[in-house]
Design a protein around this motif. Structure first.
Motif, PDB file in Angstrom:
ATOM      1  N   GLU A  75      11.184 -24.249  20.001  1.00 50.08           N
ATOM      2  CA  GLU A  75      11.406 -25.264  19.520  1.00 50.08           C
ATOM      3  C   GLU A  75      11.973 -26.369  21.159  1.00 50.08           C
ATOM      4  OE1 GLU A  75      12.832 -24.285  14.485  1.00 50.08           O
ATOM      5  OE2 GLU A  75      14.060 -25.471  16.127  1.00 50.08           O
ATOM      6  N   ASN A  76      10.495 -27.270  20.223  1.00 45.73           N
ATOM      7  CA  ASN A  76      11.085 -28.352  21.335  1.00 45.73           C
ATOM      8  C   ASN A  76      12.299 -29.798  20.039  1.00 45.73           C
ATOM      9  OD1 ASN A  76       9.417 -27.820  23.369  1.00 45.73           O
ATOM     10  ND2 ASN A  76       7.752 -27.910  22.773  1.00 45.73           N
ATOM     11  N   VAL A  77      12.887 -30.755  21.197  1.00 50.10           N
ATOM     12  CA  VAL A  77      13.772 -31.316  20.536  1.00 50.10           C
ATOM     13  C   VAL A  77      13.161 -32.313  21.818  1.00 50.10           C
ATOM     14  CG1 VAL A  77      15.445 -32.562  19.639  1.00 50.10           C
ATOM     15  CG2 VAL A  77      15.129 -30.449  19.518  1.00 50.10           C
ATOM     16  N   TYR A  78      12.454 -33.623  21.337  1.00 51.85           N
ATOM     17  CA  TYR A  78      11.582 -34.837  21.992  1.00 51.85           C
ATOM     18  C   TYR A  78      12.100 -36.095  20.983  1.00 51.85           C
ATOM     19  CZ  TYR A  78       7.513 -34.274  19.248  1.00 51.85           C
ATOM     20  OH  TYR A  78       7.054 -34.028  18.288  1.00 51.85           O
ATOM     21  N   ASP A  79      12.642 -37.490  22.274  1.00 53.51           N
ATOM     22  CA  ASP A  79      12.003 -38.140  21.390  1.00 53.51           C
ATOM     23  C   ASP A  79      10.834 -38.715  21.038  1.00 53.51           C
ATOM     24  OD1 ASP A  79      15.217 -38.838  22.438  1.00 53.51           O
ATOM     25  OD2 ASP A  79      14.155 -39.806  24.026  1.00 53.51           O
ATOM     26  N   ILE A  80      10.493 -39.935  19.398  1.00 55.39           N
ATOM     27  CA  ILE A  80       9.748 -39.428  18.696  1.00 55.39           C
ATOM     28  C   ILE A  80       8.846 -40.703  20.235  1.00 55.39           C
ATOM     29  CG2 ILE A  80       8.131 -40.876  17.217  1.00 55.39           C
ATOM     30  CD1 ILE A  80      11.127 -39.226  15.432  1.00 55.39           C
ATOM     31  N   TYR A  81       7.857 -41.427  20.203  1.00 49.23           N
ATOM     32  CA  TYR A  81       7.382 -41.931  21.115  1.00 49.23           C
ATOM     33  C   TYR A  81       7.493 -43.449  20.280  1.00 49.23           C
ATOM     34  CZ  TYR A  81       4.763 -38.889  24.014  1.00 49.23           C
ATOM     35  OH  TYR A  81       4.405 -37.993  25.495  1.00 49.23           O
ATOM     36  N   PRO A  82       7.851 -44.657  20.830  1.00 47.96           N
ATOM     37  CA  PRO A  82       8.252 -45.669  20.323  1.00 47.96           C
ATOM     38  C   PRO A  82       6.828 -46.190  19.058  1.00 47.96           C
ATOM     39  CG  PRO A  82       9.026 -45.916  22.729  1.00 47.96           C
ATOM     40  CD  PRO A  82       7.896 -44.469  22.248  1.00 47.96           C
ATOM     41  N   ARG A  83       5.528 -46.370  19.614  1.00 42.07           N
ATOM     42  CA  ARG A  83       4.515 -46.721  19.663  1.00 42.07           C
ATOM     43  C   ARG A  83       4.033 -45.805  18.223  1.00 42.07           C
ATOM     44  NH1 ARG A  83      -0.572 -45.541  22.043  1.00 42.07           N
ATOM     45  NH2 ARG A  83      -1.432 -46.344  19.982  1.00 42.07           N
ATOM     46  N   TRP A  84       5.698 -44.681  17.406  1.00 44.40           N
ATOM     47  CA  TRP A  84       4.900 -43.681  15.919  1.00 44.40           C
ATOM     48  C   TRP A  84       6.187 -43.999  14.709  1.00 44.40           C
ATOM     49  CZ3 TRP A  84       2.041 -40.760  20.048  1.00 44.40           C
ATOM     50  CH2 TRP A  84       1.362 -40.742  19.199  1.00 44.40           C
ATOM     51  N   LEU A  85       7.518 -44.570  16.028  1.00 41.23           N
ATOM     52  CA  LEU A  85       8.898 -44.560  15.166  1.00 41.23           C
ATOM     53  C   LEU A  85       9.119 -45.273  13.703  1.00 41.23           C
ATOM     54  CD1 LEU A  85      11.671 -45.676  17.882  1.00 41.23           C
ATOM     55  CD2 LEU A  85      11.398 -43.194  16.968  1.00 41.23           C
ATOM     56  N   HIS A  86       8.278 -46.246  13.889  1.00 36.12           N
ATOM     57  CA  HIS A  86       8.159 -46.446  12.320  1.00 36.12           C
ATOM     58  C   HIS A  86       7.365 -45.760  10.626  1.00 36.12           C
ATOM     59  CE1 HIS A  86       3.642 -46.396  13.130  1.00 36.12           C
ATOM     60  NE2 HIS A  86       3.503 -46.849  11.930  1.00 36.12           N
ATOM     61  N   ARG A  87       7.127 -44.425  11.791  1.00 40.22           N
ATOM     62  CA  ARG A  87       6.505 -43.544  10.453  1.00 40.22           C
ATOM     63  C   ARG A  87       7.716 -43.022   9.907  1.00 40.22           C
ATOM     64  NH1 ARG A  87       1.475 -40.608  13.856  1.00 40.22           N
ATOM     65  NH2 ARG A  87      -0.188 -42.777  13.800  1.00 40.22           N
ATOM     66  N   TYR A  88       8.597 -42.921  10.279  1.00 38.10           N
ATOM     67  CA  TYR A  88       9.957 -42.168   9.985  1.00 38.10           C
ATOM     68  C   TYR A  88      11.222 -43.246   9.499  1.00 38.10           C
ATOM     69  CZ  TYR A  88       8.011 -39.066  13.297  1.00 38.10           C
ATOM     70  OH  TYR A  88       7.665 -37.835  13.738  1.00 38.10           O
ATOM     71  N   ALA A  89      12.165 -42.649   8.747  1.00 36.44           N
ATOM     72  CA  ALA A  89      12.977 -43.514   8.211  1.00 36.44           C
ATOM     73  C   ALA A  89      13.962 -43.690   9.337  1.00 36.44           C
ATOM     74  CB  ALA A  89      14.023 -42.578   7.447  1.00 36.44           C
ATOM     75  N   PRO A  90      14.830 -45.178   9.114  1.00 32.93           N
ATOM     76  CA  PRO A  90      15.462 -45.526  10.546  1.00 32.93           C
ATOM     77  C   PRO A  90      16.488 -45.202  10.782  1.00 32.93           C
ATOM     78  CG  PRO A  90      15.406 -47.535   7.923  1.00 32.93           C
ATOM     79  CD  PRO A  90      14.433 -45.834   7.452  1.00 32.93           C
ATOM     80  N   GLY A  91      17.133 -45.729  11.543  1.00 33.03           N
ATOM     81  CA  GLY A  91      18.327 -44.836  13.177  1.00 33.03           C
ATOM     82  C   GLY A  91      17.643 -43.409  13.132  1.00 33.03           C
ATOM     83  N   VAL A  92      16.120 -42.689  12.581  1.00 35.23           N
ATOM     84  CA  VAL A  92      15.448 -40.921  13.314  1.00 35.23           C
ATOM     85  C   VAL A  92      15.018 -41.624  14.139  1.00 35.23           C
ATOM     86  CG1 VAL A  92      13.957 -39.457  12.733  1.00 35.23           C
ATOM     87  CG2 VAL A  92      15.184 -40.402  11.165  1.00 35.23           C
ATOM     88  N   THR A  93      15.145 -40.487  15.352  1.00 40.52           N
ATOM     89  CA  THR A  93      14.878 -40.825  16.821  1.00 40.52           C
ATOM     90  C   THR A  93      13.776 -39.888  17.651  1.00 40.52           C
ATOM     91  OG1 THR A  93      16.757 -41.002  17.853  1.00 40.52           O
ATOM     92  CG2 THR A  93      15.995 -43.077  17.490  1.00 40.52           C
ATOM     93  N   ARG A  94      14.268 -38.658  16.967  1.00 41.72           N
ATOM     94  CA  ARG A  94      13.663 -37.373  17.669  1.00 41.72           C
ATOM     95  C   ARG A  94      13.241 -36.405  16.891  1.00 41.72           C
ATOM     96  NH1 ARG A  94      15.632 -36.176  22.049  1.00 41.72           N
ATOM     97  NH2 ARG A  94      16.246 -34.315  22.928  1.00 41.72           N
ATOM     98  N   ASN A  95      11.949 -35.304  17.023  1.00 42.96           N
ATOM     99  CA  ASN A  95      11.584 -34.443  16.252  1.00 42.96           C
ATOM    100  C   ASN A  95      11.992 -33.439  16.540  1.00 42.96           C
ATOM    101  OD1 ASN A  95       9.250 -34.174  14.137  1.00 42.96           O
ATOM    102  ND2 ASN A  95       8.779 -32.738  15.946  1.00 42.96           N
ATOM    103  N   THR A  96      12.157 -32.207  16.089  1.00 46.25           N
ATOM    104  CA  THR A  96      12.797 -30.992  16.431  1.00 46.25           C
ATOM    105  C   THR A  96      10.973 -30.317  16.036  1.00 46.25           C
ATOM    106  OG1 THR A  96      14.794 -31.232  15.945  1.00 46.25           O
ATOM    107  CG2 THR A  96      13.489 -28.779  15.543  1.00 46.25           C
ATOM    108  N   GLU A  97      10.032 -29.753  16.708  1.00 55.24           N
ATOM    109  CA  GLU A  97       8.968 -29.187  16.705  1.00 55.24           C
ATOM    110  C   GLU A  97       8.330 -27.904  17.107  1.00 55.24           C
ATOM    111  OE1 GLU A  97       5.361 -31.008  18.667  1.00 55.24           O
ATOM    112  OE2 GLU A  97       5.929 -29.926  20.387  1.00 55.24           O
ATOM    113  N   HIS A  98       7.951 -26.886  15.794  1.00 55.99           N
ATOM    114  CA  HIS A  98       8.113 -25.643  16.451  1.00 55.99           C
ATOM    115  C   HIS A  98       6.421 -25.053  16.664  1.00 55.99           C
ATOM    116  CE1 HIS A  98      10.298 -21.862  14.764  1.00 55.99           C
ATOM    117  NE2 HIS A  98       8.695 -21.640  14.665  1.00 55.99           N
ATOM    118  N   VAL A  99       6.796 -23.931  17.629  1.00 54.23           N
ATOM    119  CA  VAL A  99       5.746 -23.658  18.162  1.00 54.23           C
ATOM    120  C   VAL A  99       4.673 -22.665  18.014  1.00 54.23           C
ATOM    121  CG1 VAL A  99       4.290 -23.187  20.580  1.00 54.23           C
ATOM    122  CG2 VAL A  99       6.170 -24.959  20.370  1.00 54.23           C
TER     123      VAL A  99
END
Length: 149
Positions: A75-99
């Motif tokens: 699992e990778n946890v990373y900051d969501i690219y600023p250009r795509w933050l609007h797709r997430y709820a307000p205050g959500v800035t990180r994503n967990t990615e399962h490989v």
């Protein structure tokens, strides 16, 4: 109607052949952004495996059930690219990615979803890692020899 916010839990699926050629797809919304299949869960209760199978089908037309889908346990946890933050709820800035890895036969047909991707290419795994815009995607591809059967 405004679409619901994306769930900040996603999959990354490294699609590869037995010879370790890796499928990369080019994002329609970002020039020069080559990547593996990625995508967020549609529902909180969707399993990562089901999400991976669905995203592979939606983005490439490949039926993951006809290949060998392997959970790499990463699992990778990373900051969501600023250009795509609007797709997430307000205050959500990180994503967990399962490989995952998906081994498919040489010559597997690819049918892109034109709304999401404009082109695809198969590259030897090291070249594919170098071509990715995402560091976590590149790192996952570099792990392919450890996980490929």
């Amino acid at each position: 109607m405004t679409p619901p916010f994306k769930i900040p839990q996603s999959v990354l699926v490294v699609i590869h052949t037995p010879a370790r050629d890796v499928l990369l797809i080019h994002r329609a919304d970002a020039a020069g952004y080559w990547q593996s299949v990625t995508g967020a869960k549609d529902r909180d209760d969707e399993s990562f495996e089901d999400c991976a199978t669905r995203e592979v089908r939606e983005e490439t037309g490949i039926d993951a059930r006809k290949g060998i889908l392997t959970d790499w346990g990463i699992e990778n946890v990373y900051d969501i690219y600023p250009r795509w933050l609007h797709r997430y709820a307000p205050g959500v800035t990180r994503n967990t990615e399962h490989v995952f890895g998906l081994c498919v036969p040489d010559g597997t047909a690819v049918t892109l979803n034109a709304r999401e991707h404009t082109d695809f290419r198969w590259l030897p795994w090291r070249e594919a890692a170098d071509a990715c815009f995402s560091p976590s995607n590149a790192e996952a591809i570099l792990l392919l020899p450890q996980f490929a059967q």
